[in-house]
Design a protein around this motif. Structure first.
Motif, PDB file in Angstrom:
ATOM      1  N   LYS A  14       0.534  -1.151  -0.309  1.00 55.39           N
ATOM      2  CA  LYS A  14       0.092   0.326  -0.299  1.00 55.39           C
ATOM      3  C   LYS A  14       0.662   1.267   0.142  1.00 55.39           C
ATOM      4  O   LYS A  14       0.335   1.867  -0.692  1.00 55.39           O
ATOM      5  N   LEU A  15       1.941   1.212   0.941  1.00 59.51           N
ATOM      6  CA  LEU A  15       2.821   2.415   1.150  1.00 59.51           C
ATOM      7  C   LEU A  15       3.279   2.830  -0.821  1.00 59.51           C
ATOM      8  O   LEU A  15       3.131   3.663  -0.614  1.00 59.51           O
ATOM      9  N   TRP A  16       4.023   1.209  -1.230  1.00 63.23           N
ATOM     10  CA  TRP A  16       4.277   1.828  -2.887  1.00 63.23           C
ATOM     11  C   TRP A  16       3.236   2.335  -3.645  1.00 63.23           C
ATOM     12  O   TRP A  16       3.873   3.050  -4.406  1.00 63.23           O
ATOM     13  N   GLN A  17       2.739   1.882  -3.472  1.00 62.06           N
ATOM     14  CA  GLN A  17       0.968   2.016  -4.824  1.00 62.06           C
ATOM     15  C   GLN A  17       1.013   3.482  -3.412  1.00 62.06           C
ATOM     16  O   GLN A  17       0.596   4.457  -4.827  1.00 62.06           O
ATOM     17  N   ASP A  18       0.759   4.225  -3.126  1.00 60.05           N
ATOM     18  CA  ASP A  18       0.931   5.823  -2.339  1.00 60.05           C
ATOM     19  C   ASP A  18       1.762   6.313  -2.676  1.00 60.05           C
ATOM     20  O   ASP A  18       1.706   7.489  -3.032  1.00 60.05           O
ATOM     21  N   THR A  19       3.291   5.963  -2.728  1.00 54.99           N
ATOM     22  CA  THR A  19       3.724   7.242  -2.923  1.00 54.99           C
ATOM     23  C   THR A  19       4.874   7.042  -3.979  1.00 54.99           C
ATOM     24  O   THR A  19       4.940   7.636  -4.817  1.00 54.99           O
ATOM     25  N   CYS A  20       3.796   5.933  -5.208  1.00 54.51           N
ATOM     26  CA  CYS A  20       5.085   5.870  -6.385  1.00 54.51           C
ATOM     27  C   CYS A  20       3.591   5.536  -6.944  1.00 54.51           C
ATOM     28  O   CYS A  20       3.199   4.424  -8.213  1.00 54.51           O
ATOM     29  N   ARG A  21       2.647   6.339  -7.062  1.00 53.85           N
ATOM     30  CA  ARG A  21       1.424   6.681  -8.437  1.00 53.85           C
ATOM     31  C   ARG A  21       2.347   6.972 -10.158  1.00 53.85           C
ATOM     32  O   ARG A  21       2.833   7.639 -10.087  1.00 53.85           O
ATOM     33  N   PRO A  22       1.859   6.436 -10.526  1.00 53.38           N
ATOM     34  CA  PRO A  22       1.883   6.438 -11.907  1.00 53.38           C
ATOM     35  C   PRO A  22       1.233   7.868 -12.184  1.00 53.38           C
ATOM     36  O   PRO A  22       0.423   8.738 -11.331  1.00 53.38           O
ATOM     37  N   VAL A  23       2.226   8.947 -12.964  1.00 53.19           N
ATOM     38  CA  VAL A  23       1.803   9.773 -13.411  1.00 53.19           C
ATOM     39  C   VAL A  23       1.985  10.458 -15.076  1.00 53.19           C
ATOM     40  O   VAL A  23       2.845   9.832 -15.474  1.00 53.19           O
ATOM     41  N   GLU A  24       1.019  10.832 -15.622  1.00 49.40           N
ATOM     42  CA  GLU A  24       1.280  11.375 -17.426  1.00 49.40           C
ATOM     43  C   GLU A  24       0.420  12.346 -17.614  1.00 49.40           C
ATOM     44  O   GLU A  24      -0.060  12.988 -16.247  1.00 49.40           O
ATOM     45  N   TYR A  46       2.830  12.289 -24.746  1.00 46.54           N
ATOM     46  CA  TYR A  46       2.729  12.148 -23.761  1.00 46.54           C
ATOM     47  C   TYR A  46       3.172  11.669 -23.361  1.00 46.54           C
ATOM     48  O   TYR A  46       3.506   9.895 -23.128  1.00 46.54           O
ATOM     49  N   MET A  47       3.626  11.644 -22.135  1.00 49.68           N
ATOM     50  CA  MET A  47       4.147  10.505 -21.536  1.00 49.68           C
ATOM     51  C   MET A  47       3.837   9.708 -19.873  1.00 49.68           C
ATOM     52  O   MET A  47       2.583  10.947 -19.171  1.00 49.68           O
ATOM     53  N   ARG A  48       3.672   8.755 -19.685  1.00 44.54           N
ATOM     54  CA  ARG A  48       3.503   7.758 -18.955  1.00 44.54           C
ATOM     55  C   ARG A  48       4.844   7.249 -17.584  1.00 44.54           C
ATOM     56  O   ARG A  48       5.308   6.504 -18.010  1.00 44.54           O
ATOM     57  N   SER A  49       4.996   7.832 -16.504  1.00 45.65           N
ATOM     58  CA  SER A  49       5.790   7.039 -16.158  1.00 45.65           C
ATOM     59  C   SER A  49       5.142   6.208 -14.214  1.00 45.65           C
ATOM     60  O   SER A  49       3.995   6.650 -13.726  1.00 45.65           O
ATOM     61  N   THR A  50       5.532   5.278 -14.594  1.00 44.61           N
ATOM     62  CA  THR A  50       4.737   4.630 -14.116  1.00 44.61           C
ATOM     63  C   THR A  50       6.546   3.677 -13.333  1.00 44.61           C
ATOM     64  O   THR A  50       7.664   4.244 -12.554  1.00 44.61           O
ATOM     65  N   ALA A  51       6.063   2.534 -12.140  1.00 41.69           N
ATOM     66  CA  ALA A  51       7.734   2.232 -11.024  1.00 41.69           C
ATOM     67  C   ALA A  51       8.429   1.427 -11.999  1.00 41.69           C
ATOM     68  O   ALA A  51       9.394   1.835 -11.836  1.00 41.69           O
ATOM     69  N   ARG A  52       7.963   1.243 -12.894  1.00 43.35           N
ATOM     70  CA  ARG A  52       9.323   0.931 -13.977  1.00 43.35           C
ATOM     71  C   ARG A  52      10.101   1.493 -15.049  1.00 43.35           C
ATOM     72  O   ARG A  52      11.167   1.584 -15.557  1.00 43.35           O
ATOM     73  N   PRO A  65       3.837   3.196 -27.699  1.00 43.23           N
ATOM     74  CA  PRO A  65       4.583   3.630 -27.804  1.00 43.23           C
ATOM     75  C   PRO A  65       5.879   4.169 -28.636  1.00 43.23           C
ATOM     76  O   PRO A  65       5.741   3.190 -29.823  1.00 43.23           O
ATOM     77  N   LYS A  66       6.116   5.691 -28.672  1.00 44.29           N
ATOM     78  CA  LYS A  66       7.408   5.877 -29.572  1.00 44.29           C
ATOM     79  C   LYS A  66       8.683   5.251 -28.899  1.00 44.29           C
ATOM     80  O   LYS A  66       9.538   5.472 -28.909  1.00 44.29           O
ATOM     81  N   GLY A  67       8.743   5.104 -27.356  1.00 45.13           N
ATOM     82  CA  GLY A  67      10.266   5.224 -26.518  1.00 45.13           C
ATOM     83  C   GLY A  67       9.840   5.574 -25.417  1.00 45.13           C
ATOM     84  O   GLY A  67       8.534   5.411 -25.041  1.00 45.13           O
ATOM     85  N   ASP A  68      10.520   4.322 -24.817  1.00 43.32           N
ATOM     86  CA  ASP A  68      10.737   4.036 -22.865  1.00 43.32           C
ATOM     87  C   ASP A  68      11.981   4.574 -22.645  1.00 43.32           C
ATOM     88  O   ASP A  68      12.726   4.728 -23.091  1.00 43.32           O
ATOM     89  N   VAL A  69      12.262   4.783 -21.073  1.00 40.56           N
ATOM     90  CA  VAL A  69      13.111   4.739 -20.849  1.00 40.56           C
ATOM     91  C   VAL A  69      13.217   4.045 -18.808  1.00 40.56           C
ATOM     92  O   VAL A  69      11.926   4.300 -18.792  1.00 40.56           O
ATOM     93  N   SER A 129      10.736  11.902  -8.501  1.00 39.62           N
ATOM     94  CA  SER A 129      12.121  11.230  -7.955  1.00 39.62           C
ATOM     95  C   SER A 129      11.115   9.956  -6.680  1.00 39.62           C
ATOM     96  O   SER A 129      12.534   9.306  -6.393  1.00 39.62           O
ATOM     97  N   THR A 130      11.210  10.207  -6.891  1.00 39.17           N
ATOM     98  CA  THR A 130       9.935   8.862  -5.844  1.00 39.17           C
ATOM     99  C   THR A 130      10.129   7.809  -6.312  1.00 39.17           C
ATOM    100  O   THR A 130      10.718   6.987  -5.372  1.00 39.17           O
ATOM    101  N   VAL A 131       9.839   7.702  -7.565  1.00 37.06           N
ATOM    102  CA  VAL A 131       9.526   6.091  -8.245  1.00 37.06           C
ATOM    103  C   VAL A 131      11.782   6.003  -8.681  1.00 37.06           C
ATOM    104  O   VAL A 131      12.083   5.062  -8.084  1.00 37.06           O
ATOM    105  N   ILE A 132      11.760   6.504  -8.601  1.00 36.68           N
ATOM    106  CA  ILE A 132      13.645   6.706  -9.407  1.00 36.68           C
ATOM    107  C   ILE A 132      14.305   6.173  -8.042  1.00 36.68           C
ATOM    108  O   ILE A 132      14.992   5.397  -8.022  1.00 36.68           O
ATOM    109  N   ALA A 133      14.064   7.076  -6.845  1.00 31.76           N
ATOM    110  CA  ALA A 133      14.949   6.603  -5.796  1.00 31.76           C
ATOM    111  C   ALA A 133      14.839   5.044  -5.777  1.00 31.76           C
ATOM    112  O   ALA A 133      15.655   4.778  -4.957  1.00 31.76           O
TER     113      ALA A 133
END
Length: 135
Positions: A14-24, A46-52, A65-69, A129-133
């Motif tokens: 739950k903590l992971w989901q609360d602090t690492c919500r996808p942003v787009e 259009y960018m989508r950031s997830t835990a991955r 997708p056009k690309g990913d990092v 910063s939350t997800v990359i960390a």
């Protein structure tokens, strides 16, 4: 003992989901083009950031997708980019930031991004910063 461990795991999940919500949303990324075109310009994506990692598309409704990092152990956020860090971070009225990562061949790359508002940049940097960390 198993009940306590399960509760701990559920709490961490739950903590992971609360602090690492996808942003787009839409950001502009600096495109260096392919070896054939050598075009260098800003593209709205259009960018989508997830835990991955970060995946980007031409538009919000695109499925391909056009690309990913992908985030790896050495992916870092560069929250404040100016012309001393990247020559294209110079146009007034924009807020620049970047994600530094390694290519498949191990070379260091910089995904240069910009927003039209400081608030939007801060939102993205905070989320990234939350997800990359954790990556």
């Amino acid at each position: 003992m198993h009940v306590i461990q399960r509760q701990l795991n559920e709490g961490m999940s739950k903590l992971w989901q609360d602090t690492c919500r996808p942003v787009e949303g839409y950001l502009e990324k600096y495109s260096i083009g392919s070896k054939l075109t050598l075009r260098r310009n800003w593209k709205k994506r259009y960018m989508r950031s997830t835990a991955r990692g970060i995946t980007y598309y031409r538009g919000e409704s695109d499925l391909k997708p056009k690309g990913d990092v992908p985030y790896t152990y050495n992916t870092t956020l560069v929250p404040d980019v100016d012309a001393t860090i990247h020559a294209e971070a110079k146009e007034p009225g924009y807020w620049y930031f970047a994600v530094r990562f390694s290519s498949e061949k191990g070379a260091s790359k910089l995904l240069l991004l910009r927003t039209a508002s400081r608030k939007e940049k801060e939102m993205w940097c905070s989320a990234l910063s939350t997800v990359i960390a954790k990556g």
